[in-house]
Design a protein around this motif. Structure first.
Motif, short mmCIF file in Angstrom:
data_model
loop_
_atom_site.label_atom_id
_atom_site.label_comp_id
_atom_site.label_asym_id
_atom_site.label_seq_id
_atom_site.Cartn_x
_atom_site.Cartn_y
_atom_site.Cartn_z
N TRP A 66 0.86 -1.19 0.00
CA TRP A 66 0.00 0.00 0.00
C TRP A 66 0.89 1.23 0.00
O TRP A 66 1.94 1.23 0.60
CB TRP A 66 -0.84 0.03 1.27
N GLN A 67 0.42 2.28 -0.62
CA GLN A 67 1.20 3.51 -0.55
C GLN A 67 0.44 4.65 0.09
O GLN A 67 1.01 5.51 0.73
CB GLN A 67 1.66 3.91 -1.95
N ASN A 68 -0.86 4.63 -0.07
CA ASN A 68 -1.66 5.77 0.36
C ASN A 68 -2.99 5.31 0.90
O ASN A 68 -3.38 4.17 0.70
CB ASN A 68 -2.00 6.66 -0.85
N ARG A 69 -3.68 6.24 1.52
CA ARG A 69 -5.09 5.99 1.83
C ARG A 69 -5.83 5.80 0.50
O ARG A 69 -5.54 6.51 -0.47
CB ARG A 69 -5.67 7.18 2.59
N CYS A 70 -6.75 4.85 0.47
CA CYS A 70 -7.43 4.52 -0.79
C CYS A 70 -8.78 5.22 -0.88
O CYS A 70 -9.49 5.29 0.11
CB CYS A 70 -7.72 3.03 -0.88
N PRO A 71 -9.16 5.66 -2.06
CA PRO A 71 -10.52 6.16 -2.21
C PRO A 71 -11.52 4.99 -2.20
O PRO A 71 -11.14 3.83 -2.36
CB PRO A 71 -10.49 6.83 -3.59
N LEU A 72 -12.78 5.34 -2.04
CA LEU A 72 -13.83 4.33 -2.12
C LEU A 72 -14.47 4.36 -3.50
O LEU A 72 -14.67 5.43 -4.07
CB LEU A 72 -14.91 4.60 -1.05
N VAL A 73 -14.77 3.17 -4.00
CA VAL A 73 -15.43 3.04 -5.31
C VAL A 73 -16.58 2.05 -5.09
O VAL A 73 -16.46 1.14 -4.28
CB VAL A 73 -14.43 2.47 -6.36
N GLU A 74 -17.68 2.26 -5.81
CA GLU A 74 -18.85 1.41 -5.52
C GLU A 74 -18.90 0.14 -6.35
O GLU A 74 -18.56 0.14 -7.53
CB GLU A 74 -20.13 2.21 -5.76
N VAL A 75 -19.34 -0.93 -5.70
CA VAL A 75 -19.74 -2.16 -6.40
C VAL A 75 -21.20 -2.38 -6.03
O VAL A 75 -21.52 -2.49 -4.84
CB VAL A 75 -18.92 -3.39 -5.92
N GLN A 76 -22.07 -2.42 -7.02
CA GLN A 76 -23.52 -2.57 -6.78
C GLN A 76 -24.00 -1.63 -5.67
O GLN A 76 -24.71 -2.05 -4.75
CB GLN A 76 -23.83 -4.03 -6.43
N SER A 112 -15.64 3.04 17.11
CA SER A 112 -14.50 2.14 16.89
C SER A 112 -13.96 2.30 15.46
O SER A 112 -12.74 2.36 15.23
CB SER A 112 -14.94 0.69 17.13
N TYR A 113 -14.87 2.43 14.51
CA TYR A 113 -14.48 2.59 13.09
C TYR A 113 -13.74 3.92 12.90
O TYR A 113 -12.75 4.01 12.17
CB TYR A 113 -15.74 2.53 12.22
N PHE A 114 -14.23 4.96 13.58
CA PHE A 114 -13.59 6.28 13.49
C PHE A 114 -12.11 6.18 13.93
O PHE A 114 -11.21 6.63 13.23
CB PHE A 114 -14.36 7.27 14.37
N HIS A 115 -11.89 5.58 15.09
CA HIS A 115 -10.51 5.49 15.58
C HIS A 115 -9.66 4.58 14.68
O HIS A 115 -8.47 4.85 14.48
CB HIS A 115 -10.49 5.01 17.03
N PHE A 116 -10.29 3.55 14.15
CA PHE A 116 -9.57 2.67 13.23
C PHE A 116 -9.15 3.43 11.97
O PHE A 116 -8.01 3.32 11.51
CB PHE A 116 -10.48 1.49 12.86
N ASP A 117 -10.05 4.24 11.45
CA ASP A 117 -9.73 5.00 10.23
C ASP A 117 -8.69 6.08 10.50
O ASP A 117 -7.95 6.48 9.59
CB ASP A 117 -11.00 5.60 9.63
N ARG A 118 -8.60 6.54 11.72
CA ARG A 118 -7.53 7.50 12.05
C ARG A 118 -6.17 6.81 11.95
O ARG A 118 -5.19 7.41 11.55
CB ARG A 118 -7.73 8.06 13.46
N MET A 119 -6.13 5.55 12.35
CA MET A 119 -4.81 4.90 12.40
C MET A 119 -4.49 4.05 11.17
O MET A 119 -3.33 3.84 10.86
CB MET A 119 -4.69 4.04 13.66
N VAL A 138 1.36 -6.00 11.75
CA VAL A 138 1.12 -5.04 10.66
C VAL A 138 2.07 -3.85 10.87
O VAL A 138 2.13 -3.28 11.96
CB VAL A 138 -0.35 -4.56 10.67
N PRO A 139 2.83 -3.46 9.84
CA PRO A 139 3.83 -2.41 10.04
C PRO A 139 3.22 -1.04 10.34
O PRO A 139 2.08 -0.76 9.97
CB PRO A 139 4.59 -2.38 8.70
N ASP A 197 -0.84 3.42 11.89
CA ASP A 197 -0.15 4.50 12.58
C ASP A 197 -0.54 4.46 14.06
O ASP A 197 -1.56 5.04 14.46
CB ASP A 197 -0.54 5.84 11.94
N ARG A 198 0.26 3.78 14.83
CA ARG A 198 -0.10 3.54 16.24
C ARG A 198 0.04 4.78 17.12
O ARG A 198 -0.32 4.74 18.29
CB ARG A 198 0.71 2.35 16.77
#
Ligand code: A3P
Length: 293
Positions: A3-13, A136-143, A241-242, A247-248
């Protein structure tokens, strides 16, 4: 994974997913589940890892050494997850494993490959009340530096309520599996029940998996899967996970593991708006979520 960057979201169905998942979506659609494969399905941050660790201990009759054979994401591959390089993906790992396999997914039920249903696979679905799930998802997405930037909490909560986060609407997700639970052999569990009465829930999981475990064995599994035990278990706490991905300094994977932490995040105004929206959206499906225990 490269991975290099935060990924955008793309829709499937109509379901927003991380872009690399969508780029390689055909591999997920074509995945061939085998009879005996077990699917652990959740909305992100509902207690997936906790369920996975319990299931591994149950299936291995509490052989703890065996359950420490590899990090949890290698023991139970993440079906749809793929890095931009598709050789590093859940599907590739799964294809190299002999069935029966235990497979993790966050896909809503309508996107689960049809072979799971054709093969009659069992599914364990873990659901968590939406307020704690969102926090929980918010804090996960921060890190998690692969996930889209979360932005400030008030905006994040709005996106959660609109179903704009990765893997889509929490509301549709929990309802989708709830409606099919009897037709499709789905054991539907709640994070709050697991927290309140882990013995009872581990026993339900063992029964569902056809494992006849003694009381002593169930007690030991409960002890090995407490929040503290899993936080300190390098094979269950994602410490492999590195830091370039997790980002811990921002947050940690095994963060709090509590019911009711939402009270430290929701303002009273946010709570009132959320409650009204929740009642409206969930009116058709009275799923017994508890926000406190
Ligand atoms: P918090 O962020 O509220 O602490 P998932 O595995 O689906 O990503 O879910 C992660 C959430 O489950 C985190 O919630 C994590 O702390 C919690 N969790 C993981 N193992 C747990 C356990 N043994 N007991 C209680 N909560 C646990």
């Amino acid at each position: 994974m490269d991975w290099q960057n935060r990924c955008p979201l793309v829709e499937v169905q109509g379901i927003p997913l991380l872009k690399p998942i969508v780029t390689h979506w055909e591999r997920v659609e074509r995945f061939k589940a085998e009879p005996g494969d077990l699917l652990i399905a959740t909305y992100p941050k509902a207690g997936t890892t906790w369920t996975q660790e319990i299931v591994d201990l149950v299936l291995n009759h509490n052989d703890f050494e065996k359950c420490k054979r590899a990090p949890i994401h290698e023991r139970m591959p993440f079906l749809e997850m793929t890095s931009p390089n598709p050789t590093l993906s859940g599907i590739t790992t799964l294809e190299a494993m002999d069935p029966p396999r235990v497979i993790k997914t966050h896909l809503p039920i309508q996107l689960v490959p049809t072979t799971f249903w054709e093969a009659g696979c069992k599914v364990i679905y873990m659901a968590r009340n939406p307020k704690d799930n969102a926090v929980s998802y918010f804090h996960f997405d921060r890190m998690n530096l692969v996930q889209p930037e979360p932005g400030p909490w008030h905006q994040y909560l709005e996106k959660f309520m609109k179903g704009q986060l990765g893997w889509g609407s929490w509301y549709d997700h929990v309802k989708g599996y709830w409606r099919e639970r009897e037709k499709k052999n789905i054991l539907y569990l709640f994070f709050e029940d697991m927290k309140e009465n882990p013995y009872q829930e581990v026993e339900r999981i063992a029964d569902f998996l056809g494992q006849n475990l003694s009381k002593a064995l169930i007690d030991e599994i409960v002890q090995k899967t407490t929040f503290v035990a899993m936080r300190d278990n390098p094979m269950a706490n994602y410490s492999s996970v590195p830091d370039t991905i997790f980002d811990r300094r921002a947050s940690v994977f095994m963060r709090k593991g509590e019911v009711g932490d939402w009270q430290n995040h929701f303002s009273s105004e946010q709570n009132a708006i959320f409650e009204e929206h929740y009642r409206r959206i969930m009116a058709d499906d009275p799923i017994p979520f508890r926000f406190l225990i």
